[in-house]
Scaffold this active site. Structure first.
Site, PDB file in Angstrom:
ATOM      1  N   ASN A 100      -2.120  19.557  -0.600  1.00  0.00           N
ATOM      2  CA  ASN A 100      -3.213  18.805   0.036  1.00  0.00           C
ATOM      3  C   ASN A 100      -2.995  18.678   1.541  1.00  0.00           C
ATOM      4  O   ASN A 100      -3.877  18.993   2.344  1.00  0.00           O
ATOM      5  CB  ASN A 100      -3.361  17.423  -0.629  1.00  0.00           C
ATOM      6  CG  ASN A 100      -4.339  16.544   0.120  1.00  0.00           C
ATOM      7  OD1 ASN A 100      -3.975  15.851   1.058  1.00  0.00           O
ATOM      8  ND2 ASN A 100      -5.604  16.604  -0.251  1.00  0.00           N
ATOM      9  N   THR A 155      -5.276  13.122   5.494  1.00  0.00           N
ATOM     10  CA  THR A 155      -3.903  13.266   5.986  1.00  0.00           C
ATOM     11  C   THR A 155      -3.788  14.526   6.853  1.00  0.00           C
ATOM     12  O   THR A 155      -3.268  14.477   7.977  1.00  0.00           O
ATOM     13  CB  THR A 155      -2.901  13.279   4.817  1.00  0.00           C
ATOM     14  OG1 THR A 155      -3.183  12.171   3.975  1.00  0.00           O
ATOM     15  CG2 THR A 155      -1.464  13.171   5.311  1.00  0.00           C
ATOM     16  N   LYS A 210       5.351   1.946  -2.741  1.00  0.00           N
ATOM     17  CA  LYS A 210       5.283   3.330  -3.235  1.00  0.00           C
ATOM     18  C   LYS A 210       5.634   3.337  -4.698  1.00  0.00           C
ATOM     19  O   LYS A 210       6.395   2.482  -5.175  1.00  0.00           O
ATOM     20  CB  LYS A 210       6.294   4.204  -2.480  1.00  0.00           C
ATOM     21  CG  LYS A 210       6.000   5.674  -2.553  1.00  0.00           C
ATOM     22  CD  LYS A 210       4.861   6.018  -1.628  1.00  0.00           C
ATOM     23  CE  LYS A 210       4.765   7.473  -1.308  1.00  0.00           C
ATOM     24  NZ  LYS A 210       4.076   7.672  -0.033  1.00  0.00           N
ATOM     25  N   LYS A 224       4.628   2.815   8.539  1.00  0.00           N
ATOM     26  CA  LYS A 224       3.419   3.623   8.729  1.00  0.00           C
ATOM     27  C   LYS A 224       2.195   2.712   8.876  1.00  0.00           C
ATOM     28  O   LYS A 224       1.337   2.929   9.713  1.00  0.00           O
ATOM     29  CB  LYS A 224       3.247   4.558   7.528  1.00  0.00           C
ATOM     30  CG  LYS A 224       2.280   5.691   7.761  1.00  0.00           C
ATOM     31  CD  LYS A 224       2.065   6.514   6.489  1.00  0.00           C
ATOM     32  CE  LYS A 224       3.318   7.235   6.048  1.00  0.00           C
ATOM     33  NZ  LYS A 224       3.046   8.141   4.911  1.00  0.00           N
ATOM     34  N   LYS A 234       0.852  -1.191   0.000  1.00  0.00           N
ATOM     35  CA  LYS A 234       0.000   0.000   0.000  1.00  0.00           C
ATOM     36  C   LYS A 234       0.879   1.229   0.000  1.00  0.00           C
ATOM     37  O   LYS A 234       1.849   1.307   0.760  1.00  0.00           O
ATOM     38  CB  LYS A 234      -0.876  -0.007   1.271  1.00  0.00           C
ATOM     39  CG  LYS A 234      -1.902   1.102   1.283  1.00  0.00           C
ATOM     40  CD  LYS A 234      -3.154   0.723   0.548  1.00  0.00           C
ATOM     41  CE  LYS A 234      -4.032   1.930   0.206  1.00  0.00           C
ATOM     42  NZ  LYS A 234      -3.562   2.671  -0.995  1.00  0.00           N
ATOM     43  N   SER A 290      -7.509   5.364   3.498  1.00  0.00           N
ATOM     44  CA  SER A 290      -7.367   4.485   2.323  1.00  0.00           C
ATOM     45  C   SER A 290      -7.816   3.065   2.682  1.00  0.00           C
ATOM     46  O   SER A 290      -8.449   2.381   1.882  1.00  0.00           O
ATOM     47  CB  SER A 290      -5.900   4.420   1.873  1.00  0.00           C
ATOM     48  OG  SER A 290      -5.616   5.479   1.001  1.00  0.00           O
TER      49      SER A 290
HETATM   50  N1  GLU Z   1       0.671   8.838  -0.131  1.00  0.00           N
HETATM   51  C1  GLU Z   1       0.123   8.761   1.172  1.00  0.00           C
HETATM   52  C2  GLU Z   1       1.201   8.474   2.207  1.00  0.00           C
HETATM   53  O1  GLU Z   1       2.360   8.708   1.979  1.00  0.00           O
HETATM   54  C3  GLU Z   1      -1.060   7.806   1.257  1.00  0.00           C
HETATM   55  C4  GLU Z   1      -0.789   6.381   0.980  1.00  0.00           C
HETATM   56  C5  GLU Z   1      -2.044   5.532   0.840  1.00  0.00           C
HETATM   57  O2  GLU Z   1      -3.112   5.999   1.133  1.00  0.00           O
HETATM   58  O3  GLU Z   1      -1.898   4.409   0.392  1.00  0.00           O
HETATM   59  O4  GLU Z   1       0.908   8.084   3.298  1.00  0.00           O
END
Ligand code: GLU
Length: 417
Positions: free
Chosen positions: A222, A191, A107, A95, A71, A350
């Site tokens: 954002n 976020t 990522k 995370k 994710k 998410s």
């Molecule tokens: N890009 C966001 C982060 O760095 C969200 C990642 C997600 O929702 O999968 O946490």
């Protein structure tokens, strides 16, 4: 001091190493976690509006999938490199552990300045990314989301392309989609809302009151903009915002709605009339309670860490503090809530979106907000307990508790002895 570590991958690896050492873990754990399980590198040919062809470099890194499918977002930015994407995928693994969601870390990224593409070029790039990576994505394999330079519309094109190829309604393969097409209420704000919750909880622990607390931010994208909104809603006062080449400052406070209104017509906050425009040097020395970096990596290096004049830093961005910067902040007694805790609200919602997609059952906005609030406060309290018990920093605590959790699962799955 020796050369500063500015490569985000080296930074992430150092953070893992320190936590493994603090926990006295077998060296094989570090070996397993220091590199992603896979990194796919692609070239995406895009037909430009003038008929020419451009080829963009793209990546998807899956760091670890012990806890569940990969994710993590997809970043469109000119500075994207393989090492950056790998580091960001490592941070996603931890995370996910901190946030308590059943995902591994992943990522993606494309080396591109999205502002230089037309909408049609951007759409072709988004679709090309999915075509090249189709085999590596899926609602039970690896689930992308927005990150810097991408948004719900881009996720909409991506999921459409994915479903064109799969021939199935597997909307859970992407999160952060438009609400009209499988997205979750509250995801866009998630976020920033989460950053404000973590700031509020830490402020309480420091014996301060939100109403008497002043904030500065770096970035008004954002994450930065929604953080400003919720900090203001919770009673805090945002007095300064650092932009790319300058900052804006008003000791009486900057109003979120008014700034958003200004941005709609002016596209730029640097000429916001209800604040002074100040140089960045001056911004770093402002005497405020909380600073929230919400833009890029390495924003707080050794030099900035020496002069920043705050009590608390809540990391809205991913990897905004260099290891040297972090050491200096610790020596100066400045409390830092790390990115993997502070900005985990995005991945929490998410997760909610993914669950809603799998069940084809959608939640009301207040349900999402209430569940995110509980999840974030629980995540905060878990880390706080480790901070108290081991007398370590928030970052050390967050890595220690997430690596411990991961180690247990990897052991149960038989990956390690
Ligand atoms: N890009 C966001 C982060 O760095 C969200 C990642 C997600 O929702 O999968 O946490």
């Amino acid at each position: 001091m020796e050369r500063e570590i500015l490569n985000p991958l080296e930074n992430a690896q150092l953070q893992i190493k320190k936590a493994c050492e603090a926990l006295n873990l077998h060296p094989s754990i570090y070996k397993l976690l220091k590199e992603p399980k896979r990194l796919v590198e692609i070239s995406i040919p895009v037909k430009m509006d003038d008929g020419s062809i451009e080829v963009f470099k793209g990546y998807r890194s899956l760091h670890n999938d012990a806890l569940g499918p990969g994710k993590g977002g997809i970043r469109f930015h000119p500075n994207v490199t393989a090492d950056e994407v790998k580091a960001l995928s490592i941070w996603m693994t931890f995370k996910g552990c901190v946030a308590g969601v059943p995902f591994g870390g992943a990522k993606g990224g494309v080396t591109v300045d999205p502002k230089k593409l037309s909408m049609t070029e951007l759409e072709r790039l988004a679709r090309g990314y999915v075509r090249e990576l189709y085999d590596y994505l899926g609602e039970k394999i690896d689930i992308p989301a927005p990150d810097m330079g991408t948004n719900a519309q881009i996720m909409g094109w991506m999921i459409d392309e994915y479903m064109n190829i799969s021939g199935k309604s597997d909307t859970g393969t992407f999160t952060g989609k438009p609400i009209e097409f499988g997205g979750s209420k509250g995801r866009v704000e998630a976020t920033g809302f989460g950053v404000a919750i973590i700031a509020r909880e830490t402020i309480k622990k420091l014996g301060l009151k939100m109403e008497n607390t002043t904030f500065t931010l770096q970035g008004f994208g954002n994450v930065g903009s929604y953080t400003a909104k919720y900090v203001q809603d919770m009673g805090g006062k945002v007095v300064g915002i650092a932009l790319r080449d300058c900052a804006i400052y008003n000791p009486k406070g900057l109003d979120y709605e008014d700034m958003v209104k200004h941005l709609k017509t002016n596209k730029n906050l640097s000429n916001y009339p209800k604040a002074d425009k100040i140089p960045l040097d001056e911004f770093w020395e402002l005497n405020v309670d909380v600073f929230i970096p919400a833009a890029i990596e390495n924003a707080i290096d050794a030099e900035i860490a020496k002069k920043i004049n705050v009590k608390l830093i809540c990391e809205g961005a991913n990897g905004p503090t260099t290891p040297d910067g972090d050491t200096i902040l610790k020596e100066r007694g400045i409390v830092v809530t790390p990115d993997i805790l502070t900005n985990c609200g995005g991945v929490i919602v998410s997760y909610f979106e993914w669950v809603q997609n799998l069940y084809k059952h959608f939640w009301f906005s207040d349900e999402v907000v209430a569940r995110q609030e509980v999840a974030m406060v629980n995540a905060f309290n878990d880390i706080w307990d480790v901070v108290e018990k081991y007398k370590v920093t928030f970052r050390e605590a967050a890595y220690m508790s997430s690596i411990k959790k991961l180690e247990e699962v990897m052991r149960l799955r038989g990956w390690i002895q």
